[in-house]
Design a protein around this motif. Structure first.
Motif, PDB file in Angstrom:
ATOM      1  N   PHE A   1      -7.111  12.819 -16.596  1.00 52.84           N
ATOM      2  CA  PHE A   1      -8.218  12.479 -17.493  1.00 52.84           C
ATOM      3  C   PHE A   1      -9.492  13.108 -16.943  1.00 52.84           C
ATOM      4  O   PHE A   1      -9.869  12.861 -15.798  1.00 52.84           O
ATOM      5  N   SER A   2     -10.148  13.910 -17.763  1.00 60.06           N
ATOM      6  CA  SER A   2     -11.326  14.634 -17.280  1.00 60.06           C
ATOM      7  C   SER A   2     -12.616  13.883 -17.613  1.00 60.06           C
ATOM      8  O   SER A   2     -12.629  12.984 -18.465  1.00 60.06           O
ATOM      9  N   THR A   3     -13.698  14.291 -16.948  1.00 59.25           N
ATOM     10  CA  THR A   3     -15.003  13.683 -17.250  1.00 59.25           C
ATOM     11  C   THR A   3     -15.395  13.955 -18.704  1.00 59.25           C
ATOM     12  O   THR A   3     -16.209  13.226 -19.269  1.00 59.25           O
ATOM     13  N   GLU A   4     -14.822  14.980 -19.299  1.00 59.39           N
ATOM     14  CA  GLU A   4     -15.123  15.312 -20.704  1.00 59.39           C
ATOM     15  C   GLU A   4     -14.209  14.561 -21.678  1.00 59.39           C
ATOM     16  O   GLU A   4     -14.519  14.449 -22.866  1.00 59.39           O
ATOM     17  N   ASN A   5     -13.084  14.062 -21.198  1.00 61.50           N
ATOM     18  CA  ASN A   5     -12.143  13.375 -22.092  1.00 61.50           C
ATOM     19  C   ASN A   5     -12.705  12.067 -22.666  1.00 61.50           C
ATOM     20  O   ASN A   5     -12.182  11.536 -23.643  1.00 61.50           O
ATOM     21  N   TRP A   6     -13.795  11.548 -22.086  1.00 61.68           N
ATOM     22  CA  TRP A   6     -14.450  10.347 -22.650  1.00 61.68           C
ATOM     23  C   TRP A   6     -14.953  10.616 -24.071  1.00 61.68           C
ATOM     24  O   TRP A   6     -15.176   9.679 -24.832  1.00 61.68           O
ATOM     25  N   TYR A   7     -15.181  11.896 -24.403  1.00 60.68           N
ATOM     26  CA  TYR A   7     -15.701  12.220 -25.738  1.00 60.68           C
ATOM     27  C   TYR A   7     -14.614  12.236 -26.807  1.00 60.68           C
ATOM     28  O   TYR A   7     -14.879  12.564 -27.956  1.00 60.68           O
ATOM     29  N   ARG A   8     -13.394  11.902 -26.451  1.00 56.56           N
ATOM     30  CA  ARG A   8     -12.329  11.759 -27.461  1.00 56.56           C
ATOM     31  C   ARG A   8     -12.524  10.455 -28.221  1.00 56.56           C
ATOM     32  O   ARG A   8     -13.292   9.589 -27.790  1.00 56.56           O
ATOM     33  N   PRO A   9     -11.826  10.293 -29.367  1.00 57.49           N
ATOM     34  CA  PRO A   9     -11.973   9.033 -30.114  1.00 57.49           C
ATOM     35  C   PRO A   9     -11.674   7.835 -29.203  1.00 57.49           C
ATOM     36  O   PRO A   9     -10.759   7.900 -28.380  1.00 57.49           O
ATOM     37  N   PRO A  10     -12.476   6.765 -29.355  1.00 55.66           N
ATOM     38  CA  PRO A  10     -12.324   5.619 -28.447  1.00 55.66           C
ATOM     39  C   PRO A  10     -10.907   5.033 -28.439  1.00 55.66           C
ATOM     40  O   PRO A  10     -10.449   4.559 -27.396  1.00 55.66           O
ATOM     41  N   GLU A  11     -10.195   5.117 -29.552  1.00 51.86           N
ATOM     42  CA  GLU A  11      -8.826   4.554 -29.573  1.00 51.86           C
ATOM     43  C   GLU A  11      -7.928   5.327 -28.602  1.00 51.86           C
ATOM     44  O   GLU A  11      -7.093   4.741 -27.913  1.00 51.86           O
ATOM     45  N   GLU A  12      -8.113   6.647 -28.583  1.00 50.36           N
ATOM     46  CA  GLU A  12      -7.280   7.461 -27.688  1.00 50.36           C
ATOM     47  C   GLU A  12      -7.661   7.206 -26.221  1.00 50.36           C
ATOM     48  O   GLU A  12      -6.786   7.050 -25.366  1.00 50.36           O
ATOM     49  N   VAL A  13      -8.970   7.113 -25.974  1.00 51.23           N
ATOM     50  CA  VAL A  13      -9.441   6.859 -24.606  1.00 51.23           C
ATOM     51  C   VAL A  13      -8.907   5.511 -24.121  1.00 51.23           C
ATOM     52  O   VAL A  13      -8.341   5.402 -23.016  1.00 51.23           O
ATOM     53  N   ASN A  14      -9.055   4.485 -24.964  1.00 50.72           N
ATOM     54  CA  ASN A  14      -8.584   3.151 -24.576  1.00 50.72           C
ATOM     55  C   ASN A  14      -7.085   3.158 -24.324  1.00 50.72           C
ATOM     56  O   ASN A  14      -6.598   2.569 -23.358  1.00 50.72           O
TER      57      ASN A  14
END
Ligand code: IPE
Ligand code: IPE
Ligand code: MG
Length: 232
Positions: free
Chosen positions: A60-73
């Motif tokens: 998980f990258s520092t940029e991956n937080w910008y994915r849709p919150p459902e995917e991040v969660n």
């Protein structure tokens, strides 16, 4: 006679292509992440069998937080549940697992399991696996510099900086970096350490990655002439 195989000491992998693997099958992206976890497990086992000492996996990258919150969660919960389920297996197989990356933005329950797994597998030595979570190469270097400043340091050397990075200083730089999923880029992974790492890109999507693919990469690596700027 088949050419001799050199086993790299440290292999790093950008585990990419989960989303496309799922989309290709008409499944939601998260199903690709579920399969991706299985590929990570297979790869850890294969690396251990091959005698690779260190394996660094980009999860998980520092940029991956910008994915849709459902995917991040989903990814954070998947990591938590995986660690919870696999801790006994890591201990049984003598696999040390630790994490690189930021720790200040990860959900508390996931972080708790990360730290528990780190602590409990501390003495395992068959293979050391570094999982990069909320990891960015730039962020890591900036954090290292700030640690040095906090300690009162006023001048940086390569050696001093290296000692403050996330991967412990006794670990050699990666010999081989594999990226699955077909993209030919680094995406902020391990910037400091890859100055002389051999790069290997494969179109295989991460959920399909297996021991044969790892061996193919190692065979390719074995043919490379590493010169480190010198004359061979
Ligand atoms: C890699 O797969 C896993 C993570 C970044 C968490 P992706 O989710 O990036 O898959 P693609 O690149 O969209 O296929
Ligand atoms: C890199 O993959 C990060 C991980 C595999 C964890 P990405 O899918 O996030 O990278 P880009 O966006 O294609 O560069
Ligand atoms: Mg991707």
């Amino acid at each position: 006679m088949a050419p001799k195989i050199k086993i790299p000491t440290h292999v790093a992998i950008i585990m990419d292509g989960n989303g496309r693997w799922a989309t290709n099958r008409g499944l939601p992206r998260i199903e690709g992440h579920v399969e991706g976890v299985k590929a990570a497990e297979r790869t850890i086992d294969a690396a251990k069998e091959l005698g690779i000492k260190y394996l660094t996996l980009y999860a998980f990258s520092t940029e991956n937080w910008y994915r849709p919150p459902e995917e991040v969660n989903f990814l954070m919960e998947l990591l938590r549940d995986y660690l919870k389920e696999k801790l006994p297996t890591f201990l049984e197989k003598d696999i040390r697992v630790s994490f690189i990356g930021r720790r200040d933005r990860i959900p508390k329950d996931t972080l708790e399991w990360m730290e528990k797994v780190e602590k409990e597998t501390k003495r395992c030595r068959s293979i050391e696996v570094f999982v990069a979570v909320d990891y960015g190469g730039r962020d890591e270097i900036v954090r290292a510099v700030n640690k040095i400043i906090k300690e009162g340091g006023r001048e940086i050397t390569e050696n001093l900086l290296r000692q403050h990075l996330d991967i412990p200083p006794y670990v050699e730089d990666p010999d081989l970096l594999i990226r699955t999923g077909g993209e030919k880029r680094i995406s902020n992974f391990l910037l400091w350490y890859i100055s002389y790492t051999e790069l290997y890109f494969t179109p295989v999507l991460w959920p399909d990655f297996n021991k044969e693919h790892l061996l193919e990469a190692i065979k390719d690596y074995s043919q490379r002439v590493r010169k480190f700027g010198r004359v061979k």
